[in-house]
Design an enzyme around this catalytic site. Structure first.
Site, PDB file in Angstrom:
ATOM      1  N   GLU A  67       0.829  -1.211   0.000  1.00  0.00           N
ATOM      2  CA  GLU A  67       0.000   0.000   0.000  1.00  0.00           C
ATOM      3  C   GLU A  67       0.861   1.257   0.000  1.00  0.00           C
ATOM      4  OE1 GLU A  67      -2.989   0.519  -0.634  1.00  0.00           O
ATOM      5  OE2 GLU A  67      -3.607  -1.568  -0.699  1.00  0.00           O
ATOM      6  N   TYR A  86      -6.061   6.944   4.428  1.00  0.00           N
ATOM      7  CA  TYR A  86      -6.168   5.990   3.325  1.00  0.00           C
ATOM      8  C   TYR A  86      -5.533   4.650   3.716  1.00  0.00           C
ATOM      9  CZ  TYR A  86      -4.958   3.188  -0.610  1.00  0.00           C
ATOM     10  OH  TYR A  86      -4.816   2.090  -1.414  1.00  0.00           O
ATOM     11  N   ASP A 124      -8.922   7.100  -2.325  1.00  0.00           N
ATOM     12  CA  ASP A 124      -7.724   7.530  -3.043  1.00  0.00           C
ATOM     13  C   ASP A 124      -8.188   8.169  -4.348  1.00  0.00           C
ATOM     14  OD1 ASP A 124      -8.486   5.439  -4.661  1.00  0.00           O
ATOM     15  OD2 ASP A 124      -6.488   4.528  -4.776  1.00  0.00           O
ATOM     16  N   CYS A 164     -18.586  -1.362 -17.747  1.00  0.00           N
ATOM     17  CA  CYS A 164     -18.590  -1.086 -16.306  1.00  0.00           C
ATOM     18  C   CYS A 164     -19.773  -1.801 -15.638  1.00  0.00           C
ATOM     19  CB  CYS A 164     -18.691   0.418 -16.080  1.00  0.00           C
ATOM     20  SG  CYS A 164     -18.779   0.823 -14.336  1.00  0.00           S
TER      21      CYS A 164
HETATM   22 FE1  SF4 Z   1     -16.942   5.195 -14.360  1.00  0.00          FE
HETATM   23 FE2  SF4 Z   1     -18.437   4.942 -16.539  1.00  0.00          FE
HETATM   24 FE3  SF4 Z   1     -18.535   3.103 -14.614  1.00  0.00          FE
HETATM   25 FE4  SF4 Z   1     -19.556   5.492 -14.199  1.00  0.00          FE
HETATM   26  S1  SF4 Z   1     -20.262   4.010 -15.690  1.00  0.00           S
HETATM   27  S2  SF4 Z   1     -18.270   4.359 -12.799  1.00  0.00           S
HETATM   28  S3  SF4 Z   1     -18.139   6.779 -15.329  1.00  0.00           S
HETATM   29  S4  SF4 Z   1     -16.788   3.608 -15.921  1.00  0.00           S
END
Ligand code: SF4
Length: 362
Positions: A53, A136, A154, A218
Site C-alpha cells: 500500500e 487511506y 484515493d 462497467c
Molecule cells: Fe466510471 Fe463509466 Fe462506470 Fe460510471 S459508468 S463508474 S463513469 S466507468
C-alpha cells in the site's frame, strides 16, 4: 431494507439501501471475475499489505512489483525492517521516489516492534497513530488485512464516487472530501470489505479511466449518474493544475587523486533529504567559484531532464579532466569509492549519471 437515504444532497440513483446493496453485489461480482493477479493479493500478511500500500502511493503497479519482491526478500517482516540501517532501507527504495515513504515505513516498523510486539494493531484508530499510516492506508490495511469495516479514499475512488454520485463540487475542498469519506463509509458492505475497497480501486484503475472511461464494460453503469447524464468525464472537478516551473541546474563530476567521486548528502528540509547527489548548483558560477574551477577547464558530459514536484529541471553535467584541488565550502561533501557509491542512495537522475560515468571506466 427500506428506502433510508444515503445522501440526499448528492446521490440520485443510489439513494436507497436497496440500490446500495445492488451496487455492492455488482462491484464485488465484477471484482472476483476481473481482478488482476497481483503479488500482494496473494497474501493476508498485514506487513506485506502495508508495504504494498505504501509503495503503491503515487507509483504505478508495474513499477512497484519488482520493488515489492526485492523488499520482502531483504525485509520479510517488521523485525528485519526495524533492525536495518536507514541507508540500506533507502537503497532498497531507490528509484521509487518520494523517499519519505521509505523512512516512514522504517519508523513504522520500529514502533510496531517497540510497542506492539512486531504485529500491526488490529483497529483503525491505533493504526492511524503509527508513522506513515494516514486515513487511506489505515482503511486499506484495516479492511484488506483485518476485514475491518473501514472506508478508503484515493484518487481512483474519488473519481468513481464523484461520477456515480455526480458530485460537481471541487474535490480539493475539505468539505467535499469529507462528504466523499462519508459516502465511502456508507456504501461499505458488512462482509468482504477488503475486497469491496479493492474492487473500487480496481474499477478506477482498469475501467473508470480519467479520460474515456470504459462505461460500456462497467458493472455499475446503470447506477452511475455521471454516465447516465453523459457527463462522466466532467468529474471529478479539480482546481486547475499547478503551473510547471522550468529551471536549469548544473552538476559536476569531480575526482580526487585516488579516483574517488565527490558527492553531497542532502540535508533535512532540502529536496531529497538524506539522499546523496553530485555537487550541483542552480547558478553555474556559484559552483565554479566554490571549487575554484575555470569554466574553460570543464567539459560538458551530458544533459538530463527530470521532474520534481512542480519543477521541470534540465540538469547539465560537467566533468573536469584532472583531480579537483579545492573545495571552498566543504559542508556535506564526501569523497566516495566505487563500492561506497554502490551502497549509497541517489535520486534516479543522479544514479543514471553516475552509472554512465562508471561504465566508461571499464
Ligand atoms: Fe466510471 Fe463509466 Fe462506470 Fe460510471 S459508468 S463508474 S463513469 S466507468
Amino acid at each position: 431494507m427500506g428506502a433510508s437515504k444515503l445522501d440526499t444532497h448528492y446521490s440520485v440513483r443510489i439513494q436507497t439501501m436497496k440500490n446500495i446493496s445492488k451496487f455492492q453485489k455488482k462491484i464485488l461480482g465484477w471484482y472476483q471475475a476481473a481482478k488482476r493477479d497481483l503479488p500482494w493479493r496473494q497474501t493476508k500478511d498485514p506487513y506485506k499489505i502495508l508495504v504494498s500500500e505504501i509503495m503503491l502511493q503515487q507509483t504505478q503497479v508495474d513499477t512497484v512489483i519488482p520493488y515489492y519482491h526485492r523488499w520482502l526478500k531483504r525485509f520479510p517482516d517488521f523485525e528485519k525492517l526495524a533492525a536495518a540501517e536507514e541507508a540500506e532501507v533507502l537503497k532498497h527504495w531507490q528509484g521509487l521516489g518520494y523517499y519519505r515513504r521509505a523512512k516512514m515505513l522504517h519508523r513504522n516498523a520500529q514502533q510496531v516492534c517497540a510497542q506492539h510486539a512486531g504485529k500491526l494493531p488490529q483497529d483503525a484508530q491505533t493504526l492511524l497513530s503509527l508513522p506513515g499510516i494516514g486515513r487511506y492506508t489505515a482503511g486499506a490495511v484495516g479492511s484488506i488485512a483485518f476485514g475491518l469495516k473501514v472506508p478508503l479514499l484515493d484518487g481512483n475512488v474519488i473519481r468513481i464516487l464523484t461520477r456515480i454520485f455526480a458530485i460537481s463540487k471541487n474535490v480539493a475542498d475539505k468539505n467535499t472530501l469529507e462528504r466523499l469519506w462519508k459516502i465511502s463509509k456508507n456504501i461499505l458492505p458488512n462482509k468482504n470489505v477488503g475486497d469491496f475497497n479493492q474492487a473500487l480501486m480496481e474499477l478506477g484503475a482498469t475501467v473508470c479511466f480519467p479520460r474515456s472511461p470504459n462505461c460500456a464494460n462497467c458493472p455499475v453503469s446503470d447506477l452511475c449518474e455521471g454516465h447516465l447524464s453523459g457527463k462522466a468525464e466532467s468529474y471529478p472537478v479539480k482546481s486547475p493544475a499547478q503551473k510547471i516551473t522550468k529551471m536549469n541546474e548544473h552538476a559536476f563530476i569531480f575526482r580526487d587523486k585516488e579516483n574517488r567521486l565527490l558527492v553531497k548528502k542532502q540535508k533535512t528540509g532540502e529536496r531529497w533529504a538524506d539522499l546523496w547527489t553530485l555537487p550541483h548548483f542552480e547558478n553555474l558560477n556559484e559552483g565554479l567559484s566554490n571549487f575554484k574551477v575555470k569554466k574553460n577547464d570543464l567539459k560538458k558530459l551530458r544533459t538530463d531532464k527530470h521532474g520534481f514536484t512542480r519543477y521541470q529541471i534540465t540538469l547539465n553535467t560537467f566533468t573536469l579532466g584532472e583531480p579537483l584541488k579545492k573545495i571552498v565550502k566543504k559542508s556535506d561533501y564526501v569523497w566516495m569509492t566505487k563500492k561506497e557509491l554502490s551502497r549509497s542512495t541517489f535520486p534516479a537522475v543522479y544514479q543514471k549519471i553516475i552509472d554512465g560515468v562508471m561504465q566508461h571506466e571499464h
